[in-house]
Design an enzyme around this catalytic site. Structure first.
Site, PDB file in Angstrom:
ATOM      1  N   GLY A 151      32.731  34.931  37.751  1.00  0.00           N
ATOM      2  CA  GLY A 151      33.075  36.313  37.447  1.00  0.00           C
ATOM      3  C   GLY A 151      34.572  36.536  37.483  1.00  0.00           C
ATOM      4  CB  CYS A 152      36.672  39.159  35.951  1.00  0.00           C
ATOM      5  SG  CYS A 152      35.722  40.649  36.375  1.00  0.00           S
ATOM      6  CE1 TYR A 153      38.178  43.549  40.460  1.00  0.00           C
ATOM      7  CE2 TYR A 153      35.853  44.019  40.148  1.00  0.00           C
ATOM      8  CZ  TYR A 153      37.164  44.439  40.149  1.00  0.00           C
ATOM      9  OH  TYR A 153      37.470  45.743  39.848  1.00  0.00           O
ATOM     10  CB  SER A 156      41.406  37.537  40.763  1.00  0.00           C
ATOM     11  OG  SER A 156      40.653  38.392  41.610  1.00  0.00           O
ATOM     12  CD  GLU A 313      41.171  36.787  37.013  1.00  0.00           C
ATOM     13  OE1 GLU A 313      41.219  35.601  37.391  1.00  0.00           O
ATOM     14  OE2 GLU A 313      40.116  37.450  36.940  1.00  0.00           O
TER      15      GLU A 313
END
Length: 341
Positions: A151-153, A156, A313
């Site tokens: 996932g995106c979170y 990061s 990001e």
């Protein structure tokens, strides 16, 4: 390699279309969307005018797609729950799947049910799937049938934090991560909460204290630490289109900033998409949007004994579609940066 994108009308799907259309080793054979079926791709995604003028969005029937003999790999840019149905049909047909949804990110079905509020849609297929962080996963994942894109979170947070937890550089307790995401992270929604007047000039926390991505992060950190890791994650909606800025506060465990940076350098020395910034420099979303890069830096607060770690990001590229193509490149043995720079 011949590829198809299933669910290509969302933000992540659009980025996949743009990147794969330009990838020198990929031929885009099908782009699907139930809501846009029959329409030219270039009319729905105007950036593709002059590039994909002859390609139409197709209807996304799992059995029909799986039967296509001209497609080798399928990218699933679908909501969680829906992706598993397509993944099952495609994998059973002997094809590879790179899934951008959450359906196969969590190894424990009970954890999935706890955080996503429903039973896992295909527990059996979980055994044929592998969660892949390109910079951190060992090569054993390449033998699997289905690759789950982080996932995106979590990207990061795990990129800067996981190697430090694994090496014992930081504490496994009292980890707090605050992340700020652009509104594209919510997808294409027509809800009032995501209208211009609601999000412009405004920032707010949401999904606290138990955002769904927390399950993914804690599972990966627990595996790295060899013991249960529980962290505090506070996501925020920020008034920008794209990008994620994350700040992690974690006890230093008595380690120095030099030890932290040495561990990062060892882990990411040959990783082209992780940029380690000097301790006095903070990552900025402005400089990573449109790239597959994550920038990281850290400083030690001698007053509190904490490390303050920051990262930035593009949530749609490194946090989703670009990372999926990075996985494709590594799986095929191509240069990791192919089609991404």
């Amino acid at each position: 390699m011949n590829a198809a994108i299933v669910g290509a009308s969302g933000y992540g799907g659009e980025i996949l279309v743009k990147l794969l259309a330009a990838h020198p080793k990929v031929t885009l054979k099908a782009v699907t969307s139930r809501s846009q079926a029959g329409k030219p791709v270039s009319s729905v995604i105007p950036a593709m005018r002059g590039v994909l003028d002859d390609m139409l969005f197709e209807n996304s029937d799992p059995a029909e797609l799986a039967a296509r003999e001209d497609i080798d790999v399928f990218f699933l840019a679908l909501p969680h729950g829906a992706a598993a149905t397509y993944a099952r049909a495609i994998v059973d047909a002997g094809k590879k799947v790179i899934d951008l949804s959450a359906d196969f990110r969590i190894a424990d079905p009970a954890t999935y049910e706890e955080f996503y509020g429903a039973e896992h849609p295909d527990v059996d297929l979980l055994g044929r799937a592998q969660y892949v962080m390109p910079e951190l996963s060992d090569d054993s994942w390449k033998d699997k049938d289905l690759y789950a894109c982080p996932g995106c979170y979590p990207t990061s947070i795990l990129v800067p934090l996981l190697p430090l937890v694994k090496a014992g550089i930081v504490s496994k307790e009292h980890i707090v991560a605050n992340s700020y995401s652009g509104t594209s992270g919510a997808g294409k929604q027509s809800k009032e909460a995501f209208s211009y007047c609601e999000v412009n000039e405004s920032a707010k926390a949401y999904g606290v204290p138990k955002h769904r991505h927390l399950s993914e992060m804690e599972e990966q950190l627990t595996a790295a630490a060899g013991e249960k890791v529980i962290m505090q994650f506070n996501p925020h909606l920020a008034p920008m289109n794209r990008g994620i800025a994350t700040t992690i506060t974690v006890p230093s465990n008595g380690s120095t900033i030099e030890q932290l940076y040495a561990e990062w350098e060892k882990t990411y020395a040959d990783k082209p998409f992780v940029t380690i910034l000097p301790s006095d420099t903070r990552p900025d979303t402005k400089y990573v949007v449109g790239t597959n890069r994550v920038d990281i830096s850290a400083v030690k607060d001698e007053r509190t004994g904490n490390f303050v770690i920051t990262s930035a990001e593009d949530n749609l590229v490194k946090g989703a579609s670009g990372q999926a193509i990075q996985i494709l490149n590594l799986w095929q043995g191509w240069d990791e940066t192919t089609g991404l720079i």
